[in-house]
Design a protein around this motif. Structure first.
Motif, PDB file in Angstrom:
ATOM      1  N   VAL A 179      20.858  -7.476  22.493  1.00 37.31           N
ATOM      2  CA  VAL A 179      21.232  -8.112  23.845  1.00 37.31           C
ATOM      3  C   VAL A 179      22.170  -9.308  23.361  1.00 37.31           C
ATOM      4  CG1 VAL A 179      19.353  -7.525  24.971  1.00 37.31           C
ATOM      5  CG2 VAL A 179      19.399  -9.586  23.684  1.00 37.31           C
ATOM      6  N   VAL A 210      24.252 -14.169  28.659  1.00 40.91           N
ATOM      7  CA  VAL A 210      25.322 -14.211  29.711  1.00 40.91           C
ATOM      8  C   VAL A 210      25.158 -15.702  30.382  1.00 40.91           C
ATOM      9  CG1 VAL A 210      26.395 -13.234  31.653  1.00 40.91           C
ATOM     10  CG2 VAL A 210      25.538 -11.705  29.825  1.00 40.91           C
ATOM     11  N   ALA A 259      21.775  -9.707  28.764  1.00 38.64           N
ATOM     12  CA  ALA A 259      22.199  -8.245  29.068  1.00 38.64           C
ATOM     13  C   ALA A 259      22.513  -7.344  27.869  1.00 38.64           C
ATOM     14  CB  ALA A 259      23.621  -8.502  29.494  1.00 38.64           C
ATOM     15  N   SER A 306      23.852  -5.487  25.016  1.00 40.43           N
ATOM     16  CA  SER A 306      25.268  -5.051  24.294  1.00 40.43           C
ATOM     17  C   SER A 306      25.305  -3.780  23.436  1.00 40.43           C
ATOM     18  CB  SER A 306      25.309  -6.397  23.453  1.00 40.43           C
ATOM     19  OG  SER A 306      24.236  -6.391  22.397  1.00 40.43           O
ATOM     20  N   ILE A 337      25.283   2.603  25.702  1.00 40.79           N
ATOM     21  CA  ILE A 337      24.334   3.215  26.710  1.00 40.79           C
ATOM     22  C   ILE A 337      23.539   4.111  26.052  1.00 40.79           C
ATOM     23  CG2 ILE A 337      25.878   4.932  27.553  1.00 40.79           C
ATOM     24  CD1 ILE A 337      24.827   4.085  30.459  1.00 40.79           C
ATOM     25  N   PHE A 363      20.817   1.978  32.822  1.00 39.33           N
ATOM     26  CA  PHE A 363      21.716   0.953  32.054  1.00 39.33           C
ATOM     27  C   PHE A 363      22.265  -0.126  33.325  1.00 39.33           C
ATOM     28  CE2 PHE A 363      26.372  -0.058  31.157  1.00 39.33           C
ATOM     29  CZ  PHE A 363      25.987  -0.795  29.925  1.00 39.33           C
ATOM     30  N   LEU A 364      22.307   0.361  34.509  1.00 43.71           N
ATOM     31  CA  LEU A 364      22.944  -0.558  35.584  1.00 43.71           C
ATOM     32  C   LEU A 364      21.827  -1.915  35.532  1.00 43.71           C
ATOM     33  CD1 LEU A 364      23.859   1.967  38.184  1.00 43.71           C
ATOM     34  CD2 LEU A 364      25.261   0.841  36.314  1.00 43.71           C
ATOM     35  N   THR A 394      20.549  -3.327  33.304  1.00 41.50           N
ATOM     36  CA  THR A 394      20.775  -4.375  31.906  1.00 41.50           C
ATOM     37  C   THR A 394      22.013  -5.030  31.934  1.00 41.50           C
ATOM     38  OG1 THR A 394      21.631  -2.227  30.815  1.00 41.50           O
ATOM     39  CG2 THR A 394      19.221  -2.646  30.742  1.00 41.50           C
ATOM     40  N   GLN A 395      22.378  -5.133  33.186  1.00 38.11           N
ATOM     41  CA  GLN A 395      24.011  -5.796  33.091  1.00 38.11           C
ATOM     42  C   GLN A 395      24.022  -6.859  34.145  1.00 38.11           C
ATOM     43  OE1 GLN A 395      26.154  -4.833  30.539  1.00 38.11           O
ATOM     44  NE2 GLN A 395      24.482  -3.618  30.185  1.00 38.11           N
ATOM     45  N   VAL A 396      24.891  -7.738  34.165  1.00 34.47           N
ATOM     46  CA  VAL A 396      24.857  -8.891  34.955  1.00 34.47           C
ATOM     47  C   VAL A 396      26.117  -8.355  35.998  1.00 34.47           C
ATOM     48  CG1 VAL A 396      25.331 -11.092  35.521  1.00 34.47           C
ATOM     49  CG2 VAL A 396      24.302 -10.626  33.282  1.00 34.47           C
ATOM     50  N   TRP A 397      25.823  -8.523  37.373  1.00 38.42           N
ATOM     51  CA  TRP A 397      26.695  -8.020  38.316  1.00 38.42           C
ATOM     52  C   TRP A 397      27.167  -9.338  38.992  1.00 38.42           C
ATOM     53  CZ3 TRP A 397      28.085  -2.894  39.096  1.00 38.42           C
ATOM     54  CH2 TRP A 397      27.132  -2.045  38.330  1.00 38.42           C
ATOM     55  N   THR A 405      18.731  -7.975  35.427  1.00 44.23           N
ATOM     56  CA  THR A 405      18.654  -8.973  34.024  1.00 44.23           C
ATOM     57  C   THR A 405      18.086 -10.386  34.673  1.00 44.23           C
ATOM     58  OG1 THR A 405      20.969  -9.869  34.631  1.00 44.23           O
ATOM     59  CG2 THR A 405      20.672  -8.174  32.982  1.00 44.23           C
TER      60      THR A 405
END
Length: 151
Positions: free
Chosen positions: A43, A46, A60, A62, A65, A74-75, A77-80, A107
């Motif tokens: 990770v 962020v 998040a 890193s 996938i 996976f979606l 685990t990311q910052v939108w 996240t």
């Protein structure tokens, strides 16, 4: 002003949650140095504000996938961009007395921001404000819990 809640797509039949007290500082300590793993996955930190070294931040994923544990999204685990906008709105409009629940937190950047904002509310009383982060994805919740623990 109405209360702002970020809602992402989530399965309706099963939702997990993690609850934490509002022990985060509005000016958190410095971010942990990479490399760091949560649930065996690499990770990165962020921050909400890239120009502020004391900004609230989240983790998040890193890792590629393909390295995610089975049944993880996976979606989540990311910052939108919506998480950043919601966090900024919380920073500007959340009242310290509120208890906050984020549905589909991923996240958890808005949840972590709310925890930072509500930290010092009525410190002399026994009132404790809490933040509840919910998501279907267990790894996403592990990221939120890990970030809350490190801040």
């Amino acid at each position: 002003m109405p209360f702002i809640i970020q809602i992402k797509a989530a399965a309706l039949f099963l939702v997990y949650s993690v609850s934490f007290s509002t022990s985060l500082s509005l000016h958190p300590t410095s971010q942990p140095n990479p490399p760091l793993k949560i649930a065996g996955v690499d990770v990165r930190t962020v921050p909400l504000d890239n120009n502020d070294p004391h900004s609230v931040w989240c983790f998040a994923v890193s890792s590629p996938i393909t390295d995610l544990p089975p049944n993880n999204n996976f979606l989540a685990t990311q910052v939108w961009p919506s998480a950043r906008m919601t966090s900024k709105a919380i920073m500007n409009h959340c009242r310290p007395s509120w208890t906050v629940c984020e549905f589909g937190c991923g996240t958890g950047l808005p949840s972590l921001t709310a925890a930072a904002v509500t930290k010092n509310w009525d410190a002399g009383s026994n009132s404790r404000r809490s933040v509840i982060a919910t998501d279907y994805d267990i790894l996403g919740l592990a990221l939120v819990k890990g970030a809350a623990k490190h801040q």
